[in-house]
Design a protein around this motif. Structure first.
Motif: not given
Length: 162
Positions: A113-117
């Motif tokens: 999963t991404g690390v935008e947050m």
């Protein structure tokens, strides 16, 4: 209608749910976010003389550490975020014109999963820390435009234009 975007954190019954990333293949993911803090010309003038020392420590160095800590603890703050073991997190604070600073947080992970947050949280916590440390000089400080600048490595890359 089936191709239109859908909220990912709702289950079939419309209730909040964590996204199941179990079947996803881990990839290297990077996200970069920015917050801008308008301090005012007087405070920026003090900063130009050197990283403002306060009783709580030097403002920018403390904000950098707080931003990294915030990014690492994102899943504790945002209810449906997956806990991630970040590969890297870098926070920079730079002067922006005569009255502001810009904070950039870059978070990196090899995962499902991404690390935008994490990048957004890191930039936000660093901005809040600058506010906290400078509020004795002025309460007219404004935190503005916290935004994602770019993300790579997931289903769809994003690059802010502008």
């Amino acid at each position: 209608m089936s191709d239109s975007p859908k909220l990912t954190h709702l289950n079939a019954a419309g209730q909040p749910a964590m996204v199941d990333v179990g079947a996803k293949v881990p990839t290297r993911r990077v996200a970069r976010a920015r917050s801008r803090v308008v301090l005012g010309a007087e405070i920026v003038a003090l900063v130009r003389e050197g990283d403002l020392p306060t009783r709580k420590g030097p403002v920018f160095q403390t904000a950098i550490l707080a931003g990294i800590m915030g990014a690492k603890r994102t899943s504790e703050l945002i209810p449906l975020c997956h806990p991630l073991g970040l590969d890297d997190c870098q926070v920079r604070v730079d002067l922006d014109g005569p009255d502001a600073v810009v904070i950039e947080c870059t978070a990196t992970v090899t995962g499902k999963t991404g690390v935008e947050m994490e990048a957004l949280t890191g930039a936000s916590v660093a901005a809040l820390t600058i506010y906290d440390m400078c509020k004795a000089l002025s309460h007219n400080i404004v935190i503005q435009e916290t935004r994602l600048l770019e993300k790579t490595g997931g289903k769809q890359d994003f690059h802010h234009v502008g």
